[in-house]
Design an enzyme around this catalytic site. Structure first.
Site, mmCIF file in Angstrom:
data_model
loop_
_atom_site.group_PDB
_atom_site.id
_atom_site.type_symbol
_atom_site.label_atom_id
_atom_site.label_comp_id
_atom_site.label_asym_id
_atom_site.label_seq_id
_atom_site.Cartn_x
_atom_site.Cartn_y
_atom_site.Cartn_z
ATOM 1 N N THR A 117 10.472 -5.133 -6.572
ATOM 2 C CA THR A 117 9.050 -4.541 -6.165
ATOM 3 C C THR A 117 8.450 -4.251 -7.425
ATOM 4 O O THR A 117 8.918 -4.107 -8.742
ATOM 5 C CB THR A 117 9.175 -3.275 -5.545
ATOM 6 N N LYS A 120 5.529 1.146 -7.857
ATOM 7 C CA LYS A 120 6.222 2.400 -8.328
ATOM 8 C C LYS A 120 6.518 2.258 -9.818
ATOM 9 O O LYS A 120 5.444 2.650 -10.621
ATOM 10 C CB LYS A 120 7.605 2.561 -7.523
ATOM 11 N N THR A 150 -0.915 -10.947 1.907
ATOM 12 C CA THR A 150 -1.751 -11.662 1.114
ATOM 13 C C THR A 150 -0.955 -11.714 -0.216
ATOM 14 O O THR A 150 -0.128 -11.296 -0.394
ATOM 15 C CB THR A 150 -3.111 -10.879 0.925
ATOM 16 N N THR A 235 8.184 3.318 9.977
ATOM 17 C CA THR A 235 8.757 3.254 8.606
ATOM 18 C C THR A 235 9.792 4.457 8.587
ATOM 19 O O THR A 235 10.875 4.042 7.671
ATOM 20 C CB THR A 235 7.693 3.669 7.631
#
Length: 278
Positions: A117, A120, A150, A235
């Site tokens: 990722t 963060k 996207t 989530t």
């Protein structure tokens, strides 16, 4: 097929720990292996059926496990203090021993997907995978989108690249982030706010209602100029809706005090219960 959850004892730095794990299509010994790792999904149960769906779609076998201190693996002792780089240490120390103990050879040479990722810790947004052209194409074609999908813009890619280059040589930001997370957890707890247990830099505050979680988020933005995302189902499970805070290295104590004061006022305004202050 997905096997039942199993446990195996491994020697982690001279300490015997039990690791909860689960195989997917273990009998496909000639197929590539995906070891599912994620900074926020530390246990087998948190992955749910995602590993199964991935392995079924691309014809791979998979391995999911619970890190020490997560899921049903050996829990973290109450007086045990983990270093700020505990995730890195577990990746370097626990995973290789687990792989060897399970009889999997030369995994590093057969890695199928590397995922990460860019949010963060890197302070930008988005994420990435590195894999063969075929696997990337399969995931692009079959993976479900979340609200919208996207590509990253050039400016985000440039920002992420600058962050990666900087953090490869600097550890100050990581240390400040971990210190900030610890400070915010303490301030929440001391103020009676229902902070949830967490061993990472993510600081979750339990609300338990999607409507109120959204309402608190709206008030923080409109009246206090603070943007905090509400986290709701799917989530997290229903009934555990929360606000999720991720203090950064530039968030100082004064900012945290302003946040805590605003939350305490909103908690009172919405007639939410404060816990007994620690």
């Amino acid at each position: 097929m997905k096997e039942s959850v199993a446990f195996i004892d491994i020697n982690w730095s001279g300490r015997i720990v039990s690791i909860e794990h689960q195989w997917i299509h273990r009998d496909r010994t000639d197929d590539p292996l995906i070891v599912f790792l994620h900074e926020g999904l530390g246990s087998v149960s948190m992955w749910k059926n995602f590993p199964q769906r991935v392995c079924d779609s691309i014809g791979c076998r998979g391995l999911v496990y619970s890190r020490p201190g997560y899921g049903r693996s050996t829990p973290r002792a109450p007086d045990e203090v983990w270093a700020k780089d505990f995730m890195h240490r577990q990746a370097r120390q626990v995973l290789p021993v687990l792989i060897e103990s399970l009889g999997v050879d030369a995994v590093a040479d057969r890695l199928t997907i590397i995922e990460g990722t860019l949010g963060k810790a890197f302070g930008v947004m988005g994420g990435y995978i590195a894999a063969s052209r075929t696997i990337v194409d399969v995931i692009r074609s079959y993976a479900p989108g979340f609200i919208f999908t996207t590509s990253l813009s050039p400016v985000l890619v440039a920002g992420a690249l600058a962050s990666v280059r900087h953090l490869k040589a600097s550890g100050e930001e990581r240390a400040a982030q971990q210190a900030g997370a610890a400070m915010l957890k303490t301030k929440f707890r001391d103020s009676g706010l229902p902070v949830m247990a967490s061993v990472t830099h993510i600081v979750p505050l339990l609300v338990g209602c999607p409507v109120k979680a959204k309402r608190i988020s709206d008030i923080l933005l409109a009246e206090y100029g603070l943007y905090v995302q509400p986290i709701n189902f799917p989530t997290v499970p229903r009934g555990t809706e929360r606000l999720r805070f991720t203090p950064g290295p530039m968030h100082d104590e004064k900012m945290m005090d302003e946040l805590v004061g605003g939350l305490v006022e909103i908690w009172s305004r919405l007639e939410l219960e404060l816990l007994k202050a620690a």
